[in-house]
Design a protein around this motif. Structure first.
Motif, PDB file in Angstrom:
ATOM      1  N   VAL A 103       0.808  -1.238  -0.062  1.00  0.00           N
ATOM      2  CA  VAL A 103       0.091   0.135  -0.037  1.00  0.00           C
ATOM      3  C   VAL A 103       0.924   1.157   0.110  1.00  0.00           C
ATOM      4  N   PRO A 104       0.434   2.111  -1.042  1.00  0.00           N
ATOM      5  CA  PRO A 104       1.649   3.247  -0.999  1.00  0.00           C
ATOM      6  C   PRO A 104       1.611   4.233   0.212  1.00  0.00           C
ATOM      7  N   GLU A 143     -14.386   4.563  -0.109  1.00  0.00           N
ATOM      8  CA  GLU A 143     -13.473   4.657  -1.485  1.00  0.00           C
ATOM      9  C   GLU A 143     -12.152   4.414  -1.181  1.00  0.00           C
ATOM     10  N   LEU A 144     -11.564   5.031  -0.194  1.00  0.00           N
ATOM     11  CA  LEU A 144     -10.335   4.845   0.240  1.00  0.00           C
ATOM     12  C   LEU A 144     -10.141   3.422   0.618  1.00  0.00           C
ATOM     13  N   LYS A 145     -10.888   2.724   1.278  1.00  0.00           N
ATOM     14  CA  LYS A 145     -10.726   1.358   2.153  1.00  0.00           C
ATOM     15  C   LYS A 145     -10.762   0.384   0.449  1.00  0.00           C
ATOM     16  N   ALA A 149      -7.654  -2.173  -0.569  1.00  0.00           N
ATOM     17  CA  ALA A 149      -7.866  -3.589  -0.583  1.00  0.00           C
ATOM     18  C   ALA A 149      -7.449  -3.863  -2.064  1.00  0.00           C
ATOM     19  N   GLU A 150      -7.736  -2.861  -2.913  1.00  0.00           N
ATOM     20  CA  GLU A 150      -7.308  -3.245  -4.402  1.00  0.00           C
ATOM     21  C   GLU A 150      -5.601  -3.261  -4.515  1.00  0.00           C
ATOM     22  N   HIS A 151      -5.075  -2.461  -3.637  1.00  0.00           N
ATOM     23  CA  HIS A 151      -3.507  -2.503  -3.600  1.00  0.00           C
ATOM     24  C   HIS A 151      -3.163  -3.908  -2.919  1.00  0.00           C
ATOM     25  N   VAL A 152      -3.524  -4.278  -1.821  1.00  0.00           N
ATOM     26  CA  VAL A 152      -3.252  -5.492  -1.275  1.00  0.00           C
ATOM     27  C   VAL A 152      -3.344  -6.672  -2.125  1.00  0.00           C
TER      28      VAL A 152
END
Lengths: 504, 504
Positions: A103-104, A143-145, A149-152
């Protein structure tokens, strides 16, 4: 197969790795002490400094974990010849490392910033009973979560990724199966209880109970249960919690002078958490082998003591005379009345934290269904209150009049926590499974009635606490109970207990 | 002169540097919370984990400070165009950086290891009254500290280097001048007092004083003095101390049921320390400008409140009626008797921590002379007890029968602390200098008698606390009192006060 010389090099490489992890863990544990202090003893004015201290520790641990060196060590050790314990440590750190590095930093900071702003918005919305105050921030957090999740794991269901943050080794399908089963079984049972003509002795504990006498009583109860005061302490806090390490596992409680059951129950609950922490192996302190498994397993220990000990007839046979000695106004209360009062089902309660052992799960299931739909995009934030209220009507036959006692009641979403709630129910279900297994070996009721808690504690230490994170959660459950995670025992237990109480 | 663009770059370079320092300070402050916890609330069993947590934080701060990046930033900023505040921050960090990087890590670790072993040796030696148990470790510590000083500054007197660890900006010559003057003046004064025929009302506070009533009383006194409870708290600890930050400056005390003056005095002393901490500027939290100057200045604040407020007639006029309200057995005590009891000189006391305002300094001066001779090599460790006892006979006319109440009484050497002791006396001397200056502006006695402490506090905030580490210690003293550090005011004060009390 490594040669002896290679094994030696690997060992020392492992030891270097372990040193890094121990330092990382110790800095994290220091933050735990600061949080305890903040909740329990810190003067109000200390907040600005404390926030900065916690941020600094958090930045330090993040940098230690995501350091390239950690990755290199993990890579090297995964190719090495490790024993079971070493492999478990590497597995746990790898999991944390992969999450933290995927995650950035900007996204982590944005989430942190948004949750900091979200908390006062949620508080104001709840106070003014106006969901629209919180809605925009909630939408941003969702949205942020999702992005997180998309990054993980871009290929996984985002809610499953978020759930794994709290419960990495129970897949969401298993959790979903358990929760669905609960819903199917509990909705009709609660319905039957609501229709039952049985009147339990719900006012057995009415009256006034001074705080200092309640405190003296719960301290005696902790003594009796076997709390290790050499490695713990009891304080008060507005929201009871337990925290610490195997060397220092503290509990908190709160007192309501008109409700002595509240403090008793919450103290036993936190004691259950503390037994887990105190039971972790000393010699693995600072490593995953000296740390507790995830939230559901922790909750299984608190629920075991709260429900499968503290809400039994046997416990009331033991404890009622002691309670009467402290509070003579209870002299006429019988064990049966105390047992009934401690187990009444509130079929008109809207608030999770005030719920009984049975309806509690419906509050969880509703939040679970709503947040799952929010994260998947099937539900818009603006529709949350209505969907929330509809579900209460459908499952519990009651409808909140306000959002304050509806979807705004709990703080968790303002922390950006989605996927946390299910672990509450999963813990209770697991407690019943452990209880059933234990009863094949131990005569739990007799031990409880006689105040002989040592054997129960030893059993839990041996089968659960002592393993730390050696096993993944699903393996630990099989190891401790001989079978995979199942809702069968909880359902059986609930139907038997409440069926008898309410004649349904 | 830097151009505007360069100034901008420099500013942002300074800001980056400040961020690093703030994180470093915050991790150090977190360790402070852990130490408070350990002394005040931690269960005994928590020690192994706590030691590891503190070691981890200490390793983290050491690495942050000695990081090459810190050195590069310091180099760049020392060439930049900084304002007074920025320059002060750079000066303070440079000093810490140079010390930390000049000593090899192995030596730091060896000292740390040896002091860890030294503490139980010292404890055993004191318990068994056998100096030879502690002697070898003390010898090793003296060697290691000499080596340490050699690394920091090979050209300087090693004791001066060690003293500068606690008091970087008062050179040892100044300190020595003050201490020598004290010795010259106090030895004959104490001698005269011992010969005096005056009997003070030393038993005014005899009797039994329950702990909870003493606690209630000292809390009222803290209220009256103006302690900011929003940013502090009072607890008990075996060795009273104060700690924290401007947002959260806590004090501790201890109660002896046969000695109500003990708790009162120690509470006011720690309150004095806390006023300094609470008075540091909020907006500089986390930087040297938001931190207190060194040990002598801190001790000047505790001694100011303890002696120049708490041991005055005016204070007893204010406080005695309040004390009598809490303890009716004191109803017949007069202000004069209370004042005398609070100011009696114990001419037969061997123990520093039980000493009065006057003989206290002789305990310090003896330790100072002995440790100076130890570090210089003029005194062998094996000769310490005899030299110690000779000095007590020479300066105070009393001779310890045992080493336990002689050179083994204090813990500091077992911590490897040499050069710490003088700051106790220097603080008292500075308190008298500040008091004398303040009395040119404020009618301190009337303010104290009326319980109007606000003006006194404002004065100290303005002249001392609010500066943080903006000035070096010697500059701060000149800024606060208009002249360099001098023992004149203390000597004048002591001769006047004790001359009047004892008719000498």
């Amino acid at each position: 197969m490594a040669t002896d010389a290679a094994a030696e090099t690997e060992l020392s490489e492992y030891e270097l790795f372990l040193e890094r992890i121990q330092r990382y863990t110790n800095v994290g544990n220091a933050a735990g002490v600061l949080r305890w202090d903040q909740e329990v003893v810190m003067p109000e004015g200390g907040t600005p400094a404390r926030s900065q201290q916690l941020s600094a520790l958090s930045a330090v641990t993040h940098e230690m974990l995501t350091d390239e060196e950690t990755g290199d060590q993990l890579d090297a050790l995964e190719d090495a010849d490790l024993n079971q314990e070493q492999a478990a440590v590497v597995r746990e750190v790898r999991r944390e490392y992969d999450r933290a590095t995927s995650v950035p930093t900007e996204l982590v900071e944005e989430i942190s910033k948004t949750t900091t702003e979200a908390h006062p918005k949620w508080k104001q919305a709840k106070e003014e009973d106006d969901f629209s105050i919180f809605a925009p921030t909630l939408e941003r957090l969702v949205e942020l979560k999702r992005e997180y999740a998309e990054h993980v794991d871009p290929d996984a269901d985002p809610y499953a990724v978020l759930f794994a943050e709290y419960e990495p080794y129970l897949d969401l399908d298993t959790a979903d199966r358990v929760l669905t089963r609960l819903k199917e079984e509990l909705v009709p049972l609660i319905d039957d209880i609501a229709d039952s003509d049985v009147d339990l002795a719900t006012s057995a504990f009415s009256g006034q109970f001074p705080e200092d006498e309640q405190e003296s009583f719960v301290r005696d109860v902790l003594d009796e249960l076997g709390y290790d005061w050499e490695r713990g302490r009891l304080d008060t806090a507005p929201h009871p919690f337990s925290s610490g390490t195997q060397f220092d596992a503290r509990v908190t409680t709160r007192f309501d002078e008109s409700d002595p059951l509240g403090a008793l129950t919450s103290t036993i609950h936190e004691f259950g958490h503390a037994t887990y922490t105190q039971g972790l192996p000393d010699d693995h302190y600072g490593t995953p082998l000296g740390q507790s498994r995830d939230l559901s397993v922790h909750e299984s220990q608190s629920r075991f003591w709260e429900n499968h000990v503290g809400r039994t007839r046997a416990f009331w046979e033991l404890i009622l005379p002691q309670m009467q000695a402290e509070f003579p106004q209870l002299d006429d209360v019988t064990v049966e009345e105390a047992y009934e009062a401690a187990n009444q089902v509130y079929d008109d309660n809207l608030i999770r934290v005030e719920a009984d052992e049975l309806t509690y799960h419906m509050h969880i299931i509703i939040r679970y269904e709503v947040e799952q739909a929010l994260i998947s995009g099937d539900l818009d934030v603006e529709d949350v209150p209505e969907v929330w209220n509809d579900k209460y009507e459908e499952y519990l036959g009651i409808r909140p009049d306000t959002d304050a006692e509806g979807c705004l009641q709990d703080i968790h979403w303002s922390h950006g926590s989605f996927g946390y709630f299910p672990t509450y129910s999963l813990g209770s279900v697991l407690a019943a499974q452990i209880d059933a297994t234990m009863r094949e070996e131990l005569d739990v009721d007799t031990l409880v009635r006689d105040g002989e808690f040592g054997e129960i504690m030893d059993y839990l230490n041996e089968h659960v606490h002592g393993h730390g994170c050696l096993y993944t959660t699903d393996d630990l459950i099989e190891e401790a109970t001989g079978e995979p995670f199942t809702a069968d025992y909880f359902v059986e237990y609930a139907e038997a207990k409440f069926g008898e109480l309410y004649g349904v």
